[in-house]
Write an enzyme that holds these catalytic residues in place. Structure first.
Site, PDB file in Angstrom:
ATOM      1  N   THR A 137     -11.921  -5.082   8.640  1.00 57.61           N
ATOM      2  CA  THR A 137     -11.356  -5.065   9.996  1.00 57.61           C
ATOM      3  C   THR A 137     -11.296  -3.667  10.593  1.00 57.61           C
ATOM      4  O   THR A 137     -11.010  -3.499  11.775  1.00 57.61           O
ATOM      5  CB  THR A 137      -9.943  -5.697   9.997  1.00 57.61           C
ATOM      6  OG1 THR A 137      -9.238  -5.232   8.853  1.00 57.61           O
ATOM      7  CG2 THR A 137     -10.022  -7.198   9.962  1.00 57.61           C
ATOM      8  N   LYS A 177       0.302  -8.219  -2.046  1.00 56.72           N
ATOM      9  CA  LYS A 177      -1.058  -7.753  -2.305  1.00 56.72           C
ATOM     10  C   LYS A 177      -0.996  -6.368  -2.944  1.00 56.72           C
ATOM     11  O   LYS A 177      -0.370  -5.460  -2.414  1.00 56.72           O
ATOM     12  CB  LYS A 177      -1.830  -7.660  -0.984  1.00 56.72           C
ATOM     13  CG  LYS A 177      -3.248  -7.164  -1.144  1.00 56.72           C
ATOM     14  CD  LYS A 177      -3.973  -7.221   0.174  1.00 56.72           C
ATOM     15  CE  LYS A 177      -4.003  -5.905   0.907  1.00 56.72           C
ATOM     16  NZ  LYS A 177      -4.908  -4.901   0.374  1.00 56.72           N
ATOM     17  N   ARG A 204       1.324  -1.980   6.945  1.00 56.85           N
ATOM     18  CA  ARG A 204       2.165  -0.985   7.603  1.00 56.85           C
ATOM     19  C   ARG A 204       3.212  -1.526   8.573  1.00 56.85           C
ATOM     20  O   ARG A 204       4.327  -0.986   8.611  1.00 56.85           O
ATOM     21  CB  ARG A 204       1.274   0.080   8.257  1.00 56.85           C
ATOM     22  CG  ARG A 204       0.660   1.017   7.216  1.00 56.85           C
ATOM     23  CD  ARG A 204      -0.543   1.767   7.723  1.00 56.85           C
ATOM     24  NE  ARG A 204      -1.695   0.895   7.894  1.00 56.85           N
ATOM     25  CZ  ARG A 204      -2.901   1.312   8.252  1.00 56.85           C
ATOM     26  NH1 ARG A 204      -3.097   2.600   8.487  1.00 56.85           N
ATOM     27  NH2 ARG A 204      -3.896   0.456   8.362  1.00 56.85           N
ATOM     28  N   ASP A 257       0.849  -1.204   0.000  1.00 55.00           N
ATOM     29  CA  ASP A 257       0.000   0.000   0.000  1.00 55.00           C
ATOM     30  C   ASP A 257       0.877   1.245   0.000  1.00 55.00           C
ATOM     31  O   ASP A 257       1.062   1.901   1.028  1.00 55.00           O
ATOM     32  CB  ASP A 257      -0.914   0.001   1.239  1.00 55.00           C
ATOM     33  CG  ASP A 257      -1.900  -1.143   1.213  1.00 55.00           C
ATOM     34  OD1 ASP A 257      -2.286  -1.582   0.115  1.00 55.00           O
ATOM     35  OD2 ASP A 257      -2.288  -1.611   2.297  1.00 55.00           O
ATOM     36  N   ARG A 314      -1.193  -7.272  13.737  1.00 57.41           N
ATOM     37  CA  ARG A 314      -0.254  -6.348  14.357  1.00 57.41           C
ATOM     38  C   ARG A 314       0.686  -7.103  15.286  1.00 57.41           C
ATOM     39  O   ARG A 314       0.246  -7.704  16.261  1.00 57.41           O
ATOM     40  CB  ARG A 314      -1.013  -5.275  15.167  1.00 57.41           C
ATOM     41  CG  ARG A 314      -1.762  -4.273  14.288  1.00 57.41           C
ATOM     42  CD  ARG A 314      -0.773  -3.428  13.505  1.00 57.41           C
ATOM     43  NE  ARG A 314      -1.378  -2.430  12.632  1.00 57.41           N
ATOM     44  CZ  ARG A 314      -1.743  -2.636  11.360  1.00 57.41           C
ATOM     45  NH1 ARG A 314      -1.597  -3.825  10.797  1.00 57.41           N
ATOM     46  NH2 ARG A 314      -2.238  -1.654  10.633  1.00 57.41           N
ATOM     47  N   GLN A 344      -6.929   0.266  12.109  1.00 59.00           N
ATOM     48  CA  GLN A 344      -7.565  -1.024  12.302  1.00 59.00           C
ATOM     49  C   GLN A 344      -8.261  -1.058  13.672  1.00 59.00           C
ATOM     50  O   GLN A 344      -7.855  -0.350  14.593  1.00 59.00           O
ATOM     51  CB  GLN A 344      -6.527  -2.158  12.206  1.00 59.00           C
ATOM     52  CG  GLN A 344      -5.836  -2.243  10.853  1.00 59.00           C
ATOM     53  CD  GLN A 344      -6.738  -2.854   9.771  1.00 59.00           C
ATOM     54  OE1 GLN A 344      -7.948  -3.018   9.958  1.00 59.00           O
ATOM     55  NE2 GLN A 344      -6.148  -3.167   8.628  1.00 59.00           N
ATOM     56  N   ASP A 347      -6.288  -7.102  -4.737  1.00 58.95           N
ATOM     57  CA  ASP A 347      -7.331  -6.826  -3.732  1.00 58.95           C
ATOM     58  C   ASP A 347      -8.122  -5.588  -4.135  1.00 58.95           C
ATOM     59  O   ASP A 347      -7.920  -4.500  -3.596  1.00 58.95           O
ATOM     60  CB  ASP A 347      -6.658  -6.627  -2.363  1.00 58.95           C
ATOM     61  CG  ASP A 347      -7.683  -6.427  -1.251  1.00 58.95           C
ATOM     62  OD1 ASP A 347      -8.822  -6.906  -1.395  1.00 58.95           O
ATOM     63  OD2 ASP A 347      -7.330  -5.790  -0.242  1.00 58.95           O
ATOM     64  N   LEU A 348      -9.029  -5.776  -5.091  1.00 62.53           N
ATOM     65  CA  LEU A 348      -9.850  -4.640  -5.534  1.00 62.53           C
ATOM     66  C   LEU A 348     -11.264  -4.725  -4.966  1.00 62.53           C
ATOM     67  O   LEU A 348     -12.087  -3.846  -5.216  1.00 62.53           O
ATOM     68  CB  LEU A 348      -9.878  -4.575  -7.068  1.00 62.53           C
ATOM     69  CG  LEU A 348      -8.509  -4.352  -7.732  1.00 62.53           C
ATOM     70  CD1 LEU A 348      -8.661  -4.237  -9.244  1.00 62.53           C
ATOM     71  CD2 LEU A 348      -7.814  -3.114  -7.179  1.00 62.53           C
ATOM     72  N   LYS A 349     -11.570  -5.780  -4.252  1.00 62.72           N
ATOM     73  CA  LYS A 349     -12.859  -5.924  -3.555  1.00 62.72           C
ATOM     74  C   LYS A 349     -14.026  -5.611  -4.481  1.00 62.72           C
ATOM     75  O   LYS A 349     -14.817  -4.690  -4.245  1.00 62.72           O
ATOM     76  CB  LYS A 349     -12.907  -5.022  -2.314  1.00 62.72           C
ATOM     77  CG  LYS A 349     -11.809  -5.332  -1.302  1.00 62.72           C
ATOM     78  CD  LYS A 349     -11.944  -4.458  -0.060  1.00 62.72           C
ATOM     79  CE  LYS A 349     -10.886  -4.736   0.971  1.00 62.72           C
ATOM     80  NZ  LYS A 349      -9.509  -4.383   0.575  1.00 62.72           N
ATOM     81  N   ASP A 355     -20.397  -5.310  -7.552  1.00 66.52           N
ATOM     82  CA  ASP A 355     -21.160  -4.693  -8.635  1.00 66.52           C
ATOM     83  C   ASP A 355     -22.204  -5.707  -9.082  1.00 66.52           C
ATOM     84  O   ASP A 355     -22.360  -6.763  -8.446  1.00 66.52           O
ATOM     85  CB  ASP A 355     -20.205  -4.303  -9.778  1.00 66.52           C
ATOM     86  CG  ASP A 355     -20.692  -3.075 -10.557  1.00 66.52           C
ATOM     87  OD1 ASP A 355     -21.896  -3.044 -10.902  1.00 66.52           O
ATOM     88  OD2 ASP A 355     -19.894  -2.170 -10.818  1.00 66.52           O
TER      89      ASP A 355
HETATM   90  O1  C5P Z   1      -1.382  -1.661   6.963  1.00 71.91           O
HETATM   91  P1  C5P Z   1      -2.303  -2.773   7.342  1.00 71.91           P
HETATM   92  O2  C5P Z   1      -1.583  -3.999   7.848  1.00 71.91           O
HETATM   93  O3  C5P Z   1      -3.426  -2.327   8.238  1.00 71.91           O
HETATM   94  O4  C5P Z   1      -2.949  -3.202   5.938  1.00 71.91           O
HETATM   95  C1  C5P Z   1      -4.015  -4.112   5.857  1.00 71.91           C
HETATM   96  C2  C5P Z   1      -4.352  -4.319   4.417  1.00 71.91           C
HETATM   97  O5  C5P Z   1      -5.414  -5.255   4.344  1.00 71.91           O
HETATM   98  C3  C5P Z   1      -4.800  -3.076   3.690  1.00 71.91           C
HETATM   99  O6  C5P Z   1      -4.326  -3.181   2.352  1.00 71.91           O
HETATM  100  C4  C5P Z   1      -6.314  -3.170   3.681  1.00 71.91           C
HETATM  101  O7  C5P Z   1      -6.870  -2.606   2.520  1.00 71.91           O
HETATM  102  C5  C5P Z   1      -6.522  -4.675   3.672  1.00 71.91           C
HETATM  103  N1  C5P Z   1      -7.766  -5.137   4.250  1.00 71.91           N
HETATM  104  C6  C5P Z   1      -8.134  -4.866   5.543  1.00 71.91           C
HETATM  105  N2  C5P Z   1      -9.321  -5.336   6.042  1.00 71.91           N
HETATM  106  C7  C5P Z   1     -10.119  -6.079   5.272  1.00 71.91           C
HETATM  107  C8  C5P Z   1      -9.761  -6.359   3.957  1.00 71.91           C
HETATM  108  C9  C5P Z   1      -8.554  -5.876   3.480  1.00 71.91           C
HETATM  109  O8  C5P Z   1      -7.392  -4.215   6.267  1.00 71.91           O
HETATM  110  N3  C5P Z   1     -11.220  -6.590   5.783  1.00 71.91           N
END
Ligand code: C5P
Length: 238
Positions: free
Chosen positions: A124, A37, A212, A15, A182, A191, A64-66, A69
């Site tokens: 999340t 991802k 992150r 990201d 984390r 989160q 991961d474009l979720k 539609d």
């Molecule tokens: O930086 P971090 O570890 O929070 O990144 C989590 C990644 O997972 C991000 O790319 C976020 O878009 C993705 N994600 C998420 N929760 C979801 C689905 C995807 O945090 N339910």
């Protein structure tokens, strides 16, 4: 339906806002996490060319474009994603039965390599009570959606580590991909329902998505290696 992995796998979320940053990170991390991802920020910036470069570095690609539609639109998008060689992609379970089945049929109709289809349950970043119009708790709603995802032919679901064990118990064979991971002591950021790598593995997560805590670390490679070590220890302890 694909069976659960015996060894959970680490997925690094790239990201970042620029291709050059993503590729520098990917080269730095090569040989650690097997997956990377690419989400909406990076894909909107870089497009399919980046995915080819990442695959060339040896990564499996999670796009991961979720998707969310009408069924036809999602089915067509899934075919295009499969055509550019992605190994896994996401769509929202809340798109419902017809949308998810259309995605499954689109993948089944393709020759050759087929991407894994993962349904997003509850993001999340949602805390209890924050989802508009949903009175169920995030965990209950995620389970409801996971049961649907399995009936509708998806390979797995995206869920919080807190929901993984309940989903694995109710939906045997459905894989769980868990973001919101984390390491102990690291910042939670935006989160809300986070879990450590070791706890997520113990809860049955098949894939751990980490952004992150790796990409913003002073030493991203060391951060990824520490998470992999925590995962390996947790597997040994199961
Ligand atoms: O930086 P971090 O570890 O929070 O990144 C989590 C990644 O997972 C991000 O790319 C976020 O878009 C993705 N994600 C998420 N929760 C979801 C689905 C995807 O945090 N339910």
């Amino acid at each position: 339906m694909t069976k659960a992995l015996s060894n959970p796998q680490l997925v690094v979320a790239l990201d970042v806002p620029h291709t050059s940053v993503a590729l520098t990170l990917a080269r730095t991390l090569a040989g650690t996490a097997p997956w990377c991802k690419v989400g909406m920020e990076m894909f909107t910036h870089a497009g399919p060319a980046l995915l080819e470069e990442l695959a060339g570095l040896g990564y499996k690609i999670f796009l991961d474009l979720k998707f969310y539609d009408i069924p036809h639109t999602v089915a067509q998008a899934v075919k295009v994603a499969a055509g550019i060689g992605v190994d896994m992609l996401t769509l929202h379970c809340q798109g419902g039965e017809r949308m998810c089945r259309a995605a499954r049929e689109a993948v089944s109709s393709l020759p050759g390599k087929k991407p894994l289809l993962f349904g997003v349950t509850v993001l999340t970043s949602f805390a209890p009570g924050e989802m508009p119009g949903v009175s169920e708790s995030p965990a209950d709603f995620a389970l409801t959606l996971a049961k649907g995802a399995q009936m509708w032919g998806l390979d797995g679901v995206v869920c919080s580590g807190h929901e993984a064990s309940g989903i694995k118990a109710s939906c045997p064979g459905l894989m769980c991909l868990c973001p919101g991971i984390r390491p102990p002591g690291s910042a939670v950021d935006d989160q809300r329902r986070t879990m450590t790598p070791a706890h997520a593995v113990a809860a049955g997560a098949d894939y751990l998505v980490v952004g992150r805590p790796i990409i913003a670390a002073h030493d991203p490679r060391a951060a990824a290696e520490q998470i992999l070590a925590d995962m390996t220890s947790a597997v040994a302890g199961i």
